[in-house]
Design a protein around this motif. Structure first.
Motif, mmCIF file in Angstrom:
data_model
loop_
_atom_site.group_PDB
_atom_site.id
_atom_site.type_symbol
_atom_site.label_atom_id
_atom_site.label_comp_id
_atom_site.label_asym_id
_atom_site.label_seq_id
_atom_site.Cartn_x
_atom_site.Cartn_y
_atom_site.Cartn_z
ATOM 1 N N LEU A 17 1.361 0.674 -6.540
ATOM 2 C CA LEU A 17 0.187 0.886 -5.691
ATOM 3 C C LEU A 17 0.359 2.133 -4.827
ATOM 4 C CD1 LEU A 17 -2.539 -0.257 -4.951
ATOM 5 C CD2 LEU A 17 -1.423 -1.896 -3.457
ATOM 6 N N LEU A 18 1.561 2.292 -4.254
ATOM 7 C CA LEU A 18 1.852 3.487 -3.446
ATOM 8 C C LEU A 18 1.661 4.752 -4.280
ATOM 9 C CD1 LEU A 18 5.090 2.662 -1.409
ATOM 10 C CD2 LEU A 18 3.003 3.696 -0.486
ATOM 11 N N ALA A 69 -2.666 -0.946 4.446
ATOM 12 C CA ALA A 69 -1.736 -0.064 5.150
ATOM 13 C C ALA A 69 -1.910 1.386 4.687
ATOM 14 C CB ALA A 69 -0.299 -0.537 4.933
ATOM 15 N N LEU A 70 -2.157 1.581 3.405
ATOM 16 C CA LEU A 70 -2.424 2.933 2.885
ATOM 17 C C LEU A 70 -3.636 3.537 3.582
ATOM 18 C CD1 LEU A 70 -2.093 2.737 -1.022
ATOM 19 C CD2 LEU A 70 -0.909 4.341 0.503
ATOM 20 N N LEU A 71 -4.703 2.762 3.654
ATOM 21 C CA LEU A 71 -5.931 3.257 4.280
ATOM 22 C C LEU A 71 -5.699 3.590 5.756
ATOM 23 C CD1 LEU A 71 -8.414 0.681 2.713
ATOM 24 C CD2 LEU A 71 -8.444 3.146 2.278
ATOM 25 N N ALA A 72 -5.050 2.677 6.476
ATOM 26 C CA ALA A 72 -4.855 2.883 7.919
ATOM 27 C C ALA A 72 -3.943 4.081 8.182
ATOM 28 C CB ALA A 72 -4.289 1.617 8.555
ATOM 29 N N THR A 73 -2.896 4.214 7.374
ATOM 30 C CA THR A 73 -1.939 5.303 7.563
ATOM 31 C C THR A 73 -2.612 6.660 7.343
ATOM 32 O OG1 THR A 73 -0.188 3.847 6.800
ATOM 33 C CG2 THR A 73 0.289 6.190 6.778
ATOM 34 N N HIS A 74 -3.406 6.754 6.275
ATOM 35 C CA HIS A 74 -4.103 8.017 6.025
ATOM 36 C C HIS A 74 -5.156 8.281 7.092
ATOM 37 C CE1 HIS A 74 -2.017 9.007 2.452
ATOM 38 N NE2 HIS A 74 -2.477 7.988 1.735
ATOM 39 N N TRP A 75 -5.846 7.222 7.498
ATOM 40 C CA TRP A 75 -6.892 7.371 8.511
ATOM 41 C C TRP A 75 -6.280 7.898 9.820
ATOM 42 C CZ3 TRP A 75 -11.439 3.486 8.050
ATOM 43 C CH2 TRP A 75 -12.561 3.975 8.731
ATOM 44 N N ALA A 76 -5.121 7.359 10.170
ATOM 45 C CA ALA A 76 -4.462 7.778 11.418
ATOM 46 C C ALA A 76 -3.746 9.122 11.240
ATOM 47 C CB ALA A 76 -3.474 6.703 11.856
#
Lengths: 351, 351
Positions: A24-25, A165-172
Motif C-alpha cells: 500500500l505504501l 495515515a498516507l492521506l493525513a501525512t501528505h495533507w500535513a
C-alpha cells in the motif's frame, strides 16, 4: 514463513499484514498525494466519514489523525438520516470518506452517493475498486490487501489505517511523519514475532465472558477494534471505552477479578492510562496490558509487551496486531472456529 | 404524588422529570430562540458537541436532531486533541456546544474555551449556570433541573434532550415540531405511570451479568443512555449498539438466552428493528422490548409497553424513562444502593 496448508485464513491474514502495508505504501502514495491536492484545491474544511464494523474503527483513527495532523474536524456520518429518514445533512464543502472492505453495504454507499449529488468531494477507501462504493465515489483509494477470506477483518483494517495515515501525512506535508510511516511494516513484523508469547497467555481466559478494553486518543480506535475481534471471534462481550468516558459512569461495573485490557503505549495518553490502571488494581480488576512501558506491564496480571519503536500516533498498527493475536489464540483456546464465527457472513448488508 | 421521606433520590428525580421538562419549556424557549438567531447571523454550517457520560448520550440525540431538522452535520469533539495532545482542530465557523450537568469536567471546559479563543460560537448546556463551563461559553442554556443528588443522571439527561430539541425546533422554525414538543411532559408522566409494571419485570434478571441494548436513529442515544444506567446502577455490562452496527460483527456474541433490550417505538426505524428481533429470536436470544407496537411486544419475553402518543423523534424522552425505571428496579432487585453506585462520585473530573 511457510504455513501448513490447513492454517486458518485468519492466521494467514494476520501474518500477511507487513506485506500488505508495504504494498500500500509503495502503490498508493502518489494517488494519496493527488487526492489531497484535490481536497486543498477545493478548500475542504471538514471531513465526514461513513463506515461500519472494523472500517468504522479505522475511521475513528482517521478522526484523531486528521484532527491532530491537519487541523480538520471530522464527523462520523449518521447513515440512518440518509437511508431510513431521508433527511441527510448538508455536506457541500466537506470531504466525505466511505470506508468499506467490500464496498457493498447499502447505507455506506447511499451516504457517499448522496454527498456526491450534493456536490461534496467523495472518496472511497475499499479493498474492491470495482465495488458499488467505488463506483459512486469521485476518488478511490484501493487497499491492495488481496482477498480477505476470514470473516473477521484483520489485514484490511490495518490497510485502512495506512490509507488514512498516507492521506493525513501528505495533507500535513509532514516529512518526519512520512519517514515514521515507512517504518510501520517492519514494526508490525516485530509485533508478529511475539505471537507465541501471546498464545501462552490465553488459556487463563477460557471462561472469560465479559471484559472492557480501554484506549484513548490514537488508540481509542484500537480499543474498539480489539473489542470487536473479541466479540466476533470469542463471543466475549468486550466493551471498548476511552479512559475518560470509562470514568464517567461505566467504571461501576468493575469488581473483583473483572478483566480490563489496557492499550497503553508510551506517549501523551500514557500517564492517564497508568493512573487508571492503578485505580483499577485497587478495585481488584484483572489487568491485561498492551504496552511498551515496564511499569504498566508490571501492574498487569497478563502483560502483552509491545515492541517499542514507533511514535504514539503509529502504535495503533502494532497494538492492534497483539490484540488480533490474542483474539485468535483465545478463539482456539475456547474451541471455536476462527474462520467462521457464528451468525456472521463476510459481507454484511445494512440500510 | 407524595413520596415517603426515605425514598431514594434516584426515584424522586426520575419522577421529577415532567415538572423539570415543563419548567424548561416555559423558561428557556425565548433564550433558545435568541441563541438560534445568533447562530443564523453567523452563518453556522456545522456543530461540534463536547460531553461525557449521560451528557454525551444527549449529544448523540442532538446529532440526529440537528441533522434531520436543520440539515447541519454534527461532529463529536475529540477532547484529548485539545488537552493531552494540544492539537485542536480548527473550529472557526462552527457552533461548539459543551453539555455537562455540573459544568466542571476539565476536558469539556477546555474544548469550549479553545473553541471560543478560535472565534467559534460557543454554547454551554448545563445545570449550573455559574459553573466553569458556563463561564467560558458565550451563550448558556441552563437546565433548571434543580440539584441532582443521585449519582446516576436522570432528570438532567431528559432536560438536556429538551434543551437540544428546543434549539433544533426553533432553528428549523417548525411549528408542528413545537406543538409536538409541548406534549412531552404529559407523555413522560404517562410513561411514569407504568412504573409498577416495570418493577414486576426485573426479578427475572437478578443474575443477568451482560446484555446488549439496541436502538437506531433518534433512539441510538436512548440505547446508550439505558446501557449506561444499567452499568452504573446494576453493574451489568450492558453494551449499546445501533441495529446496523450490531449486525456488522457483534451479533456473534448472541447465543441461547442472551438478553437483548430493543428500543423499538413506531417510526422509520421500526421495520429494521423488527427484522432484527425476529433474527435474534431465531438465535435463541431473550428479548426485552420498549415499544408501542403490539407485534414487537409479542416477540419479547419481557415486553415494556410504551405509551403511544409521541412522534418518533420525541420517543427518546419516554423510552429512556422506561429504561430508567427498569434500571432502578433492577438495582433494588440486586440489593444495590441506587443513590451510591460503587466507585462513582457525582462530579467526574477528566482531562
Amino acid at each position: 514463513m511457510r504455513l501448513p496448508a490447513d492454517t486458518p485464513y485468519l492466521y494467514q491474514e494476520i501474518f500477511a499484514q507487513p506485506q500488505v502495508l508495504t504494498t500500500l505504501l509503495l502503490e498508493e502514495s502518489e494517488r494519496a498525494k493527488a487526492i489531497v491536492q484535490a481536497a486543498r484545491d477545493r478548500d475542504i474544511r471538514m471531513i465526514v466519514m461513513a463506515a461500519r464494523g472494523s472500517s468504522d474503527n479505522a475511521a475513528l483513527y482517521g478522526k484523531y489523525l486528521f484532527g491532530a495532523m491537519v487541523g480538520l474536524p471530522v464527523a462520523m456520518a449518521t447513515p440512518s438520516l440518509f437511508t431510513l429518514y431521508q433527511r441527510p445533512p448538508r455536506l457541500a464543502g466537506t470531504l466525505v470518506v466511505g470506508i468499506s472492505q467490500s464496498g457493498q453495504s447499502t447505507d455506506i454507499v447511499t451516504v457517499v452517493e448522496t454527498a456526491a449529488q450534493q456536490g461534496a468531494m467523495t472518496l472511497a477507501i475499499t479493498n474492491d475498486p470495482d465495488s458499488p462504493l467505488a463506483q459512486v465515489a469521485e476518488f478511490v483509494l484501493p487497499l491492495h490487501a488481496g482477498e480477505e477470506r476470514s470473516i473477521a477483518a484483520t489485514k484490511t483494517y490495518t490497510a485502512q489505517l495506512m490509507a488514512l495515515a498516507l492521506l493525513a501525512t501528505h495533507w500535513a506535508e509532514n516529512k518526519t511523519a512520512w519517514r515514521e510511516l515507512t517504518a510501520v511494516p517492519a514494526a508490525v513484523s516485530q509485533a508478529l514475532s511475539l505471537a507465541d508469547n501471546v498464545a501462552r497467555m490465553t488459556e487463563r481466559y477460557r471462561y472469560m465472558n465479559t471484559c472492557v478494553v480501554i484506549g484513548r486518543g490514537y488508540n481509542y480506535a484500537t480499543a474498539y477494534e480489539i473489542a470487536l475481534k473479541l466479540k466476533e471471534l470469542t463471543y466475549v462481550v468486550a466493551e471498548p471505552y476511552s479512559s475518560a468516558d470509562f470514568q464517567h459512569g461505566p467504571i461501576a461495573v468493575i469488581g473483583d477479578g473483572f478483566p480490563v485490557l489496557l492499550i497503553a503505549p508510551q506517549g501523551r495518553v500514557h500517564p492517564e492510562i497508568q493512573r487508571l490502571a492503578e485505580r483499577l488494581r485497587e478495585r481488584g480488576a484483572e489487568l491485561l496490558a498492551i504496552s511498551d512501558v515496564p511499569e504498566t506491564l508490571a501492574l498487569a496480571r497478563t502483560p502483552l509487551p509491545l515492541p517499542a519503536q514507533l511514535p504514539e500516533w503509529l502504535t495503533p498498527f502494532t497494538a492492534v496486531v497483539l490484540g488480533q493475536l490474542f483474539a485468535y489464540h483465545l478463539t482456539l483456546t475456547k474451541d471455536y472456529d476462527p474462520d467462521h464465527p457464528r451468525g456472521l457472513t463476510k459481507v454484511t448488508q445494512t440500510r
